[in-house]
Design a protein around this motif. Structure first.
Motif, PDB file in Angstrom:
ATOM      1  N   THR A   1       0.775   4.073  -2.939  1.00 18.63           N
ATOM      2  CA  THR A   1       0.439   5.455  -2.617  1.00 18.63           C
ATOM      3  C   THR A   1       1.529   6.405  -3.095  1.00 18.63           C
TER       4      THR A   1
ATOM      5  N   GLU B   1      -2.059   9.781  -3.201  1.00 16.62           N
ATOM      6  CA  GLU B   1      -3.102   9.462  -2.225  1.00 16.62           C
ATOM      7  C   GLU B   1      -4.485   9.691  -2.830  1.00 16.62           C
ATOM      8  N   GLY B   2      -5.292   8.637  -2.871  1.00 20.66           N
ATOM      9  CA  GLY B   2      -6.669   8.761  -3.346  1.00 20.66           C
ATOM     10  C   GLY B   2      -6.808   8.949  -4.839  1.00 20.66           C
TER      11      GLY B   2
ATOM     12  N   ARG C   1       0.840  -1.213   0.000  1.00 15.95           N
ATOM     13  CA  ARG C   1       0.000   0.000   0.000  1.00 15.95           C
ATOM     14  C   ARG C   1       0.867   1.252   0.000  1.00 15.95           C
ATOM     15  N   GLN C   2       1.961   1.224   0.753  1.00 14.31           N
ATOM     16  CA  GLN C   2       2.864   2.368   0.807  1.00 14.31           C
ATOM     17  C   GLN C   2       3.503   2.635  -0.549  1.00 14.31           C
TER      18      GLN C   2
END
Length: 265
Positions: free
Chosen positions: A104, A109-110, A100-101
């Motif tokens: 991202t 982010e998002g 996930r890191q």
């Protein structure tokens, strides 16, 4: 010693092309602050000290016996390094939070993956990155290989962004133990013949054997809990103008393909 010739000379690297029985190979002499490519001999000095001589493309050189000779420059090997990272198993388990890191940091982010673009590569729903995402959704490695025909040699520079994506994808599949990694790697290296730069072809051959840059290897090691991940990701994404982000995209694509292919259904 074998006769070679200079392929390219810049302040941070001199690349030599070396004839072999299997065709031309490429060897690099890299300063300590250059990207640590798998085909490189790394010096102890940074580029701002100007340790490398400026020599024209095509200039003669010699390689062999642990030495490279280019003009007045002679480089002798003091130690050897293995560009294939040591991972815990043939099919290592990656830390979910680490993945996930990485995603991202790469995508933002998002930000949806469909919004991701790389300079020099066509974007939009008909572009090769969209086709690659579709292949991942279907866990279809054959479709990914068909997309490779659109990515090889695509983009400007000595290592076009399309090739960097494929190098990251190929090495990721090999190192993460995808069951069809060898077939995919053979397909990509075959496609690269005559369709991209000499340096890029050499890097794709290394990727097919799981040999990667030091920056790429550090991220993979961080994803299995061997070392700090955040600085490794920053270092990879900061490589070159687009190379680091393209390699990271290939790595993320390999992670998704391995996960969708090997997870229980």
């Amino acid at each position: 010693m074998r006769v070679a010739r200079v392929l390219l000379s810049v302040p941070a690297a001199v690349y030599l092309t070396v004839p072999t029985a299997q065709g031309n190979d490429v060897v690099g002499v890299l300063t300590s602050d250059a990207a640590r490519l798998p085909l490189g001999c790394v010096l102890f000095r940074p580029s701002n000290g100007r340790p490398l001589v400026a020599v024209p493309s095509g200039a003669p050189a010699r390689v062999g016996g642990g030495k490279l000779v280019v003009g007045d420059l002679t480089v002798s090997a003091a130690a050897w390094w293995d560009p294939r990272p040591k991972l815990p198993t043939a099919r290592p388990a990656l830390l979910p939070e680490g993945v996930r890191q990485l995603r991202t940091a790469l995508y933002g982010e998002g930000v949806p993956h469909s919004a991701f673009v790389l300079p020099g590569l066509p974007s939009g729903p008909s572009g090769p990155l969209a086709a690659l995402r579709g292949a991942v959704r279907r866990a279809d490695l054959d479709a990914a290989l068909r997309t490779a025909t659109r990515l090889v040699g695509l983009g400007p520079g000595l290592t076009p962004a399309g090739d960097d994506v494929l190098a990251g994808l190929t090495a990721g599949l090999v190192l993460l133990g995808h069951p069809s990694a060898e077939r995919f790697a053979a397909g990509v290296t075959s496609l690269a013949n005559g369709r991209t730069t000499e340096l890029s072809r050499a890097l794709l051959r290394h990727a097919a054997a799981g040999r990667v840059s030091g920056e790429f290897a550090a991220v993979l090691r961080g994803l299995v809990g061997d070392g700090s991940l955040a600085p490794a990701v920053d270092a990879l994404l900061g490589t070159g103008s687009t190379s680091g982000r393209a390699l990271a995209l290939g790595m993320c694509t390999a992670i998704d393909l391995v996960d969708r292919t090997t997870r229980p259904r």
